[in-house]
Design a protein around this motif. Sequence first.
Motif, PDB file in Angstrom:
ATOM      1  N   SER A  15       0.775  -0.974  -0.103  1.00 19.81           N
ATOM      2  CA  SER A  15       0.003  -0.234   0.070  1.00 19.81           C
ATOM      3  C   SER A  15       0.980   1.304   0.057  1.00 19.81           C
ATOM      4  N   THR A  16       0.330   2.112  -0.932  1.00 23.23           N
ATOM      5  CA  THR A  16       1.096   3.449  -0.995  1.00 23.23           C
ATOM      6  C   THR A  16       1.081   4.560   0.304  1.00 23.23           C
ATOM      7  N   VAL A  17       1.665   5.598   0.042  1.00 27.26           N
ATOM      8  CA  VAL A  17       1.294   6.731   1.209  1.00 27.26           C
ATOM      9  C   VAL A  17       0.253   7.166   1.124  1.00 27.26           C
ATOM     10  N   GLU A  18      -0.188   7.242  -0.022  1.00 27.82           N
ATOM     11  CA  GLU A  18      -1.504   7.893  -0.260  1.00 27.82           C
ATOM     12  C   GLU A  18      -2.582   7.046  -0.008  1.00 27.82           C
ATOM     13  N   GLN A  19      -2.458   5.600  -0.218  1.00 24.83           N
ATOM     14  CA  GLN A  19      -3.628   4.768   0.309  1.00 24.83           C
ATOM     15  C   GLN A  19      -3.690   4.741   1.824  1.00 24.83           C
ATOM     16  N   ARG A  20      -2.821   5.258   2.478  1.00 24.48           N
ATOM     17  CA  ARG A  20      -2.818   5.183   3.847  1.00 24.48           C
ATOM     18  C   ARG A  20      -3.148   6.511   4.364  1.00 24.48           C
ATOM     19  N   THR A  21      -3.318   7.536   3.722  1.00 23.64           N
ATOM     20  CA  THR A  21      -3.657   8.789   4.034  1.00 23.64           C
ATOM     21  C   THR A  21      -5.355   9.207   3.924  1.00 23.64           C
ATOM     22  N   GLU A  38      -5.540  15.786   8.263  1.00 21.59           N
ATOM     23  CA  GLU A  38      -5.006  14.713   7.483  1.00 21.59           C
ATOM     24  C   GLU A  38      -4.008  13.708   8.313  1.00 21.59           C
ATOM     25  N   TRP A  40      -2.340   9.434   8.694  1.00 19.78           N
ATOM     26  CA  TRP A  40      -2.086   7.998   8.197  1.00 19.78           C
ATOM     27  C   TRP A  40      -2.928   7.139   9.087  1.00 19.78           C
ATOM     28  N   LYS A  75     -10.054   8.792   1.244  1.00 18.22           N
ATOM     29  CA  LYS A  75     -10.230   9.972   0.029  1.00 18.22           C
ATOM     30  C   LYS A  75      -9.166   9.922  -1.094  1.00 18.22           C
ATOM     31  N   ASN A  76      -8.515   8.579  -1.001  1.00 22.37           N
ATOM     32  CA  ASN A  76      -7.626   8.146  -2.299  1.00 22.37           C
ATOM     33  C   ASN A  76      -8.085   7.000  -2.892  1.00 22.37           C
ATOM     34  N   HIS A  79     -13.749   7.276  -2.048  1.00 21.28           N
ATOM     35  CA  HIS A  79     -14.316   8.304  -1.215  1.00 21.28           C
ATOM     36  C   HIS A  79     -15.428   7.985  -0.192  1.00 21.28           C
TER      37      HIS A  79
END
Length: 137
Positions: A15-21, A38, A40, A75-76, A79
Amino acid sequence: MDATTAAALALTPASTVEQRTVDITTVGARTQRPRRIEIWFHSVDGEVYITGTPPRARSWYANLLAHPEFTFHLKNGIHADLAATATPITDADERSAVLGAILEGIDALYAGSPSRPAFPPLEEWVAGSPLVRVSFS
């Protein structure tokens, strides 16, 4: 909860940083006003957690201690605004196990990357970081 939302909450080492955010909206402990930040999230053994780097105090944590109900905003990729409840994790053994798994996940996320943030050792996390388990309504 539908399958797509459940899948978004089940992070993997890939999982990417974006998916964790995500964003969370809490109710202010003193102000009683909504506060959105915001942050993680982490998935450990099928449970969702939120934590913060020690030792700094966190307003979001104080807010959740005062008002455990909050909104968890995916949100990534997907939604969704999910009604949630925070349960503080205070037992040292449980904190050590969960935070150890979270740090392993972060290590996997940044494997081979020169941009890995420097984090305190596990003992400092256990002693001084906020940690809550997130339950969804």
